[in-house]
Every structure is written in C-alpha cells, then in structure tokens.
Design a protein around this motif. Structure first.
Motif, short mmCIF file in Angstrom:
data_model
loop_
_atom_site.label_atom_id
_atom_site.label_comp_id
_atom_site.label_asym_id
_atom_site.label_seq_id
_atom_site.Cartn_x
_atom_site.Cartn_y
_atom_site.Cartn_z
N ASP A 208 0.83 -1.21 0.00
CA ASP A 208 0.00 0.00 0.00
C ASP A 208 0.87 1.26 0.00
O ASP A 208 0.52 2.27 -0.62
N LYS A 209 2.00 1.20 0.69
CA LYS A 209 2.89 2.36 0.72
C LYS A 209 3.43 2.65 -0.67
O LYS A 209 3.48 3.81 -1.10
N PHE A 210 3.82 1.61 -1.39
CA PHE A 210 4.31 1.83 -2.74
C PHE A 210 3.19 2.33 -3.65
O PHE A 210 3.39 3.21 -4.49
N LEU A 211 1.99 1.79 -3.49
CA LEU A 211 0.87 2.23 -4.30
C LEU A 211 0.57 3.71 -4.06
O LEU A 211 0.25 4.45 -5.00
N VAL A 212 0.67 4.15 -2.81
CA VAL A 212 0.48 5.57 -2.51
C VAL A 212 1.49 6.42 -3.27
O VAL A 212 1.16 7.44 -3.87
N MET A 213 2.75 5.99 -3.24
CA MET A 213 3.78 6.74 -3.94
C MET A 213 3.50 6.80 -5.44
O MET A 213 3.61 7.86 -6.06
N VAL A 214 3.12 5.68 -6.02
CA VAL A 214 2.84 5.64 -7.45
C VAL A 214 1.61 6.48 -7.79
O VAL A 214 1.61 7.25 -8.75
N GLU A 215 0.55 6.33 -7.01
CA GLU A 215 -0.67 7.10 -7.25
C GLU A 215 -0.41 8.60 -7.13
O GLU A 215 -0.95 9.40 -7.89
N SER A 216 0.44 8.99 -6.18
CA SER A 216 0.72 10.41 -5.98
C SER A 216 1.44 11.02 -7.18
O SER A 216 1.39 12.23 -7.40
N CYS B 44 -19.19 11.96 1.46
CA CYS B 44 -18.87 12.31 2.85
C CYS B 44 -19.61 13.60 3.22
O CYS B 44 -19.88 14.45 2.36
N LYS B 45 -19.92 13.74 4.49
CA LYS B 45 -20.69 14.90 4.93
C LYS B 45 -19.92 16.20 4.74
O LYS B 45 -20.50 17.22 4.36
N PHE B 46 -18.60 16.15 4.96
CA PHE B 46 -17.80 17.37 4.89
C PHE B 46 -16.81 17.32 3.72
O PHE B 46 -16.16 16.29 3.49
N ARG B 47 -16.73 18.44 3.02
CA ARG B 47 -15.74 18.57 1.95
C ARG B 47 -14.33 18.50 2.56
O ARG B 47 -14.08 19.05 3.63
N GLY B 48 -13.44 17.82 1.91
CA GLY B 48 -12.08 17.68 2.43
C GLY B 48 -11.97 16.71 3.59
O GLY B 48 -11.03 16.79 4.38
N CYS B 49 -12.94 15.82 3.72
CA CYS B 49 -12.93 14.82 4.80
C CYS B 49 -11.64 14.00 4.73
O CYS B 49 -11.26 13.52 3.66
N MET B 50 -10.97 13.84 5.87
CA MET B 50 -9.76 13.03 5.94
C MET B 50 -10.04 11.59 6.37
O MET B 50 -9.13 10.79 6.50
N HIS B 51 -11.33 11.27 6.62
CA HIS B 51 -11.76 9.90 6.90
C HIS B 51 -11.12 9.35 8.18
O HIS B 51 -10.71 8.19 8.24
N ILE B 52 -11.07 10.21 9.20
CA ILE B 52 -10.48 9.77 10.47
C ILE B 52 -11.55 9.75 11.57
O ILE B 52 -12.00 8.69 11.98
N ASP C 172 9.31 6.28 2.37
CA ASP C 172 8.79 7.34 3.23
C ASP C 172 7.91 8.26 2.39
O ASP C 172 7.78 8.09 1.18
N PHE C 173 7.30 9.21 3.05
CA PHE C 173 6.37 10.12 2.38
C PHE C 173 6.92 11.54 2.38
O PHE C 173 6.20 12.50 2.62
N ALA C 174 8.21 11.66 2.11
CA ALA C 174 8.86 12.97 2.20
C ALA C 174 8.23 14.01 1.29
O ALA C 174 8.22 15.20 1.60
N GLU C 175 7.68 13.59 0.16
CA GLU C 175 7.15 14.54 -0.81
C GLU C 175 5.63 14.69 -0.76
O GLU C 175 5.08 15.53 -1.46
N LEU C 176 4.98 13.88 0.04
CA LEU C 176 3.52 13.84 0.01
C LEU C 176 2.92 14.68 1.13
O LEU C 176 3.25 14.51 2.30
N GLU C 177 2.02 15.58 0.76
CA GLU C 177 1.32 16.39 1.74
C GLU C 177 0.17 15.59 2.34
O GLU C 177 -0.47 14.78 1.66
N LEU C 178 -0.11 15.85 3.61
CA LEU C 178 -1.14 15.09 4.32
C LEU C 178 -2.48 15.14 3.59
O LEU C 178 -3.16 14.12 3.46
N GLU C 179 -2.86 16.32 3.11
CA GLU C 179 -4.17 16.49 2.46
C GLU C 179 -4.29 15.69 1.16
O GLU C 179 -5.39 15.45 0.68
N SER C 180 -3.15 15.31 0.59
CA SER C 180 -3.18 14.58 -0.69
C SER C 180 -3.29 13.07 -0.49
O SER C 180 -3.61 12.34 -1.44
N LEU C 181 -3.05 12.59 0.73
CA LEU C 181 -3.05 11.15 0.96
C LEU C 181 -4.37 10.46 0.59
O LEU C 181 -4.35 9.42 -0.08
N PRO C 182 -5.55 11.00 0.96
CA PRO C 182 -6.79 10.31 0.60
C PRO C 182 -6.96 10.14 -0.91
O PRO C 182 -7.61 9.19 -1.36
N ASN C 183 -6.38 11.04 -1.71
CA ASN C 183 -6.50 10.96 -3.16
C ASN C 183 -5.69 9.82 -3.75
O ASN C 183 -5.81 9.52 -4.94
#
Length: 293
Positions: free
Chosen positions: A94-102, A247-255, A224-235
């Motif tokens: 999943d970590k590699f997929l996040v990097m690739v998707e980003s 989701c009820k709120f725009r920009g929901c971080m799903h936490i 690691d996620f050195a280049e990834l901003e927190l707000e971009s992770l759900p994408n």
C-alpha cells in the motif's frame, strides 16, 4: 543540438541513447547550481565532445518523477510482491501504491512465488487480494512453474516505459532475466537472518524490450512520504476517491469526521479493514516526519 533519452546513470556519468547509439555524458555545471539532477528516463539535449562522449545541456519537462527508484517519465509501475520468502506485506504494498498514485503513474500488481504456497494458502491469498482488483488495479499471480510466464508479463510492456520495483527478494531480477535472455543480472538468495533478499541491483537502467523500455532498479525495503502532503493522501486511495463526494464534509480526511462515507464502507466491509488501518498509519507517519526547510 542532439536529443536523446538517459538510459543509465552511473558514477557521475549519464548514458544517453541517441538513435540507437549511446553517448556517455556529463551534466553541465548549470544543473548543479539550479539543484537539478538528471534522471534516468529524462529526455535531454546534449553536445558531442568526442567519440560517443558529450555534455547534457538541457532537460525537457518531466511528466512525473520518482525518488525511490530515481527515474522520470514513467508510463507504468510493475509492482512486485512475493507470496512467500519474503512474506507478503500489505503495508509495504500500500505504501508503494500511494507513492505511485501520488505521481499519477499506472500501477500493475504482480504477486510472485505462488508455487511456494500450498493450494489452500494460494486460494486464501488470491481471495484476499481480489479486493485490489475490485478497486481497479490490474493484478497477476505468477509462478516459476508457469509455462507462459514470459508471455504473461510481456503483454503489459509493449511500447511503454515500465519501472519494475519491489521489496528485495521478490524475484524482480529473476523475472527480468527470464524476459531478456542473456541479460544475466545478478541474483542472491534470501538472507535467512534478515528474512529478505540482498540488494543485487546497484543503479537504475532502462533496457529495450518489446518496442518499449523497462527499468531494473535497486530493491527497497522501506519507503517514506517525504514529498507527500497530508491532504493529498486520501487521493491516493481510489476506493476513497470514489466515496469522497458522499462524505458529509468537503475535504474529509476519513479519520474522526461524522458522516464519513469511507468509515461507513469500512464498517460494512466494503473497504478492506487492513488497508484502512494502513491509511491511518500513513497519516501518523506523515504527521511525525521532520519539517522540511
């Protein structure tokens, strides 16, 4: 001014393919001043300075860029994970997929060493990993006993720049050797004390194959996620993107937000619980990283 593509970077030299002829080039000092490092995969302009020697003078804009492995302008990432020896880690996958998707690179998932599993184990693993296919990823289960192994893999590589990457010991180099007879890249056995493979590839290199290019890259055991901003992770989670508008709120971080469609999907087992837990771990990892200045 000649124009080509960097196919290998080694010991301060950049090997540029120009119409099938390879030039060994240095980078101009201007790149160091601008803190730009030429990468394998870059489309570059260069000046000849001798017999198959030259200097890179310009680098075209990149459509994407990876840090681990260091490569640019990739069409797709062939992500290899082994079913056993080393055991499959969904966290690492999943970590590699996040990097690739980003980086907006298409991932294709290969699961190797299926021949090391008992039939029941293989069926259980395939059932669990069906989830990744259900959310849109192309997946293949590979065994060294497959008579059509090369054909299975080759069909994905035509006219594409593909990066092969995965945890050390998953069979990446062995697969490349099977694809390209005579390549004879070095392989090592799994280290019993470490439970993972030894790094055998020391640099990134693009290798011509099927009217495309494939990259052999150093193995990795951590990202690691050195280049990834927190707000971009759900994408970077396609099943989250599919539900974000409900989701009820725009920009929901799903936490902890109320009315979160992603958390509801986890509760209803529509989203793999282990993958959601990995997402929460990645959030904490990003929050705890050292600030960049």
């Amino acid at each position: 001014m000649a124009k080509g593509r960097i196919i290998k970077a080694l010991s301060g030299f950049y090997y540029v393919d120009y119409n099938g002829k390879v030039f060994r080039c240095r980078g101009r000092g201007v790149f160091r001043k601008r803190k730009i490092t030429p990468l394998v995969g870059d489309s570059v302009e260069f000046e000849e300075s001798g017999e198959q020697e030259g200097y890179i003078t310009a680098i075209d804009d990149r459509k994407n860029e990876l840090v681990r492995p260091p490569i640019a302008n990739v069409d797709q990432a062939i992500v290899l994970s082994s079913a056993k020896e080393p055991n499959l880690s969904l966290n690492l996958l999943d970590k590699f997929l996040v990097m690739v998707e980003s980086k907006h690179i298409q991932p294709i998932l290969f699961f190797t060493k299926m021949d090391l599993l008992e039939k029941s184990e293989a069926q259980s693993l395939q059932s669990k990993l069906q989830y990744y296919q259900d959310i849109g990823y192309t997946i293949r289960f590979l065994s060294k006993e497959d008579q059509d192994l090369v054909e299975q893999v080759s069909s994905f590589l035509e006219q594409r720049i593909s990066v092969f990457a995965g945890q050390s010991g998953v069979g990446k180099t062995s697969l490349l050797n099977a694809l390209i007879p005579g390549l004879e890249l070095e392989t090592n056995e799994i280290s019993e004390s470490l439970g993972r493979g030894k790094h055998t590839t020391r640099h990134v290199e693009l290798i011509p194959f099927q009217n495309g290019l494939i990259a052999d890259t150093p193995g990795f055991s951590a990202l690691d996620f050195a280049e990834l901003e927190l707000e971009s992770l759900p994408n970077c989670f396609p099943e989250f993107v599919e539900r974000r508008d409900t989701c009820k709120f725009r920009g929901c971080m799903h936490i902890k937000e109320p009315g979160c469609a992603v958390k509801t999907a986890v509760e209803h087992k529509e989203i793999l619980a282990e993958r959601y837990e990995n997402y929460l771990h990645f959030i904490e990892e990003i929050k705890q990283r050292k600030p960049r200045y």
